[in-house]
Motif scaffolding. Sequence first.
Motif, PDB file in Angstrom:
ATOM      1  N   LYS A  54      -0.503   3.045  -9.134  1.00 16.13           N
ATOM      2  CA  LYS A  54      -1.199   3.537  -7.999  1.00 16.13           C
ATOM      3  C   LYS A  54      -2.591   3.315  -7.843  1.00 16.13           C
ATOM      4  O   LYS A  54      -3.448   3.857  -6.948  1.00 16.13           O
ATOM      5  CB  LYS A  54      -0.974   5.226  -7.994  1.00 16.13           C
ATOM      6  CG  LYS A  54       0.554   5.459  -7.606  1.00 16.13           C
ATOM      7  CD  LYS A  54       0.625   7.030  -7.543  1.00 16.13           C
ATOM      8  CE  LYS A  54       2.114   7.308  -7.357  1.00 16.13           C
ATOM      9  NZ  LYS A  54       2.251   8.622  -7.273  1.00 16.13           N
TER      10      LYS A  54
ATOM     11  N   HIS B 299      -2.626  -0.285  -3.348  1.00 17.99           N
ATOM     12  CA  HIS B 299      -1.257  -0.099  -2.884  1.00 17.99           C
ATOM     13  C   HIS B 299      -0.408  -1.220  -2.915  1.00 17.99           C
ATOM     14  O   HIS B 299       1.049  -1.011  -3.349  1.00 17.99           O
ATOM     15  CB  HIS B 299      -1.717   0.126  -1.494  1.00 17.99           C
ATOM     16  CG  HIS B 299      -2.062  -0.901  -0.434  1.00 17.99           C
ATOM     17  ND1 HIS B 299      -1.399  -2.126   0.195  1.00 17.99           N
ATOM     18  CD2 HIS B 299      -3.390  -0.873   0.057  1.00 17.99           C
ATOM     19  CE1 HIS B 299      -2.272  -2.679   0.969  1.00 17.99           C
ATOM     20  NE2 HIS B 299      -3.465  -2.216   0.840  1.00 17.99           N
TER      21      HIS B 299
ATOM     22  N   ARG C 126       3.468  -0.847  -4.383  1.00 19.64           N
ATOM     23  CA  ARG C 126       4.508  -1.184  -3.612  1.00 19.64           C
ATOM     24  C   ARG C 126       5.483  -2.352  -4.146  1.00 19.64           C
ATOM     25  O   ARG C 126       6.691  -2.299  -4.059  1.00 19.64           O
ATOM     26  CB  ARG C 126       3.797  -1.872  -1.961  1.00 19.64           C
ATOM     27  CG  ARG C 126       4.793  -2.241  -1.043  1.00 19.64           C
ATOM     28  CD  ARG C 126       4.291  -2.384   0.250  1.00 19.64           C
ATOM     29  NE  ARG C 126       5.197  -2.682   1.262  1.00 19.64           N
ATOM     30  CZ  ARG C 126       4.813  -2.230   2.539  1.00 19.64           C
ATOM     31  NH1 ARG C 126       3.634  -1.712   2.944  1.00 19.64           N
ATOM     32  NH2 ARG C 126       5.790  -2.515   3.534  1.00 19.64           N
TER      33      ARG C 126
ATOM     34  N   LEU D 105      -1.194   6.759  -0.195  1.00 18.04           N
ATOM     35  CA  LEU D 105       0.210   5.411  -0.172  1.00 18.04           C
ATOM     36  C   LEU D 105       1.027   5.704   1.126  1.00 18.04           C
ATOM     37  O   LEU D 105       1.287   4.524   1.773  1.00 18.04           O
ATOM     38  CB  LEU D 105       0.988   5.683  -1.297  1.00 18.04           C
ATOM     39  CG  LEU D 105       0.219   5.308  -2.736  1.00 18.04           C
ATOM     40  CD1 LEU D 105       0.976   5.988  -3.859  1.00 18.04           C
ATOM     41  CD2 LEU D 105       0.005   3.853  -2.817  1.00 18.04           C
TER      42      LEU D 105
ATOM     43  N   GLN E 274      -0.848   4.131   3.925  1.00 18.55           N
ATOM     44  CA  GLN E 274      -0.808   2.390   3.826  1.00 18.55           C
ATOM     45  C   GLN E 274       0.548   1.949   4.653  1.00 18.55           C
ATOM     46  O   GLN E 274       0.804   1.303   5.444  1.00 18.55           O
ATOM     47  CB  GLN E 274      -0.942   1.968   2.612  1.00 18.55           C
ATOM     48  CG  GLN E 274      -0.890   0.527   2.540  1.00 18.55           C
ATOM     49  CD  GLN E 274       0.154  -0.229   2.582  1.00 18.55           C
ATOM     50  OE1 GLN E 274       1.208   0.426   2.050  1.00 18.55           O
ATOM     51  NE2 GLN E 274       0.200  -1.313   3.194  1.00 18.55           N
TER      52      GLN E 274
ATOM     53  N   ASN F 121      -8.965  -0.680  -2.172  1.00 23.12           N
ATOM     54  CA  ASN F 121      -8.441  -1.590  -1.271  1.00 23.12           C
ATOM     55  C   ASN F 121      -9.154  -3.149  -1.152  1.00 23.12           C
ATOM     56  O   ASN F 121      -9.154  -3.501  -0.218  1.00 23.12           O
ATOM     57  CB  ASN F 121      -8.291  -1.082   0.280  1.00 23.12           C
ATOM     58  CG  ASN F 121      -7.149  -1.596   0.957  1.00 23.12           C
ATOM     59  OD1 ASN F 121      -6.370  -2.433   0.602  1.00 23.12           O
ATOM     60  ND2 ASN F 121      -7.462  -1.216   2.146  1.00 23.12           N
TER      61      ASN F 121
END
Length: 448
Positions: free
Chosen positions: A114, A117, A121, A202, A205, A377
Amino acid sequence: MRYEYLHPRDELVLTMQRIYRYKMTTTSGGNLSILDENGDMWITPTGVDKGTLTPNDIVCVRADGRIEGLHKPSSEYPFHKAIYAARRDLRSVVHAHPMALVAFSIAHKVPDTKLFHQAWRSNGAVAFAPYGTPGSEDLGVKIAQKFEEGFDSVILENHGVCCGGKTLQEAFQKFETLEVCCKILIKAHGLGEPKFLTDQQLQLQSKSDVPIDSFEYDPTMMTIREKDLRNQLCKFIERGYRQGLLTTTTGTFSARIDSEKFLITPYPLDRHSVLPEDLVMIRKGKKEFGKHPSRAVFSHKALYDAHPEIGAIINACPVNAMAFSVCHRSIDTYTIPESYVFVREVSLLPFETVFNDFAALTATLALQSPAAVLCNNGVMVVGQNVLSAFDKLEVLEHSAEAVLDAQPIGGHVAMSQKIIDDLIEAFHLERPAPKPSASRSRTRSRSR
């Protein structure tokens, strides 16, 4: 490249070459496999130099157990077989010993994906399998048990990592992304305490996958400028991947064609090999029919609309800059003249900015202030053209690495305000708006 058209032996060789070339395994370490529709397993051999592997070296273990090939299959064949038996949905396995993942392996720790992202993912939660002798049935049982529990990525105690996927490229993406995640965590601990995304962030996103209206694109109407930009973008994306500024799953490039149109990388995209026709044109807010642009498309459009002088934009997650990103710190450019002249003052923006606060984004980024750190990010840079934006990304990542490397030897000495004033005058730079001194990262820096 369309990997689905390759024979398993060719795809295995290309992928192993990529792993070896980017120093994610050694000559003797690591093994890959593909399980085909007939139940036959194609697997890398044992005792063959990974740096000179050819399709003829690949071994096929038939569904009935017969072995075909010039060599013996990898000594880790037992755990590949065990994983496929435990997870009928998986068709490929990647195992290797990349340095950062080995660090976690020997520290008996599991990375929290985490952190950013793309890592979550791609990999989700990561498991840890207890030690087993390499090549043994016992090791296969221990690894397969974790896969059976639903994990796709498993760190092996004092050994390395194993990732599975529905395709070899999916398994490789998990492997590469997890290694980058570990590298970032190791670097970040040199700065402070890394922070992780919340479930709400999350979800934010994932909600960025918004449908966009399409238009019919006619390639015969392509201008010389568009052709030039498509080829420029491809060259710089591939260069960015080679230099470690991008990964298979991270990084968005775009370039303005004119006041109504820009090109942007598609989603999904393997940044290792990009073709001009892969790029997506955005015209008046609509996308080329049949293509899917990067999820950063709206933030890029907002910047182009607000700043007609911006010609190119890059989002990226290079390891050193990401260490600052996950620690929620800006990058100090008061280090060497190149850093300040090219990147200027680097802002720090909340994670949510690129999703729902375009006003803050467009007020922060401009040619006079071309770089920002995005919390968890990565970074975002803008330039007059593709070369200019890429140059700024390189300088920003090099600056971040230099600041991090200075930490063990006492921290960097920031250039004085007088030096900055001299640079502004010498290079005819626009003087930045006054900011609180705390807004610039002082990562164990010592002022002159």
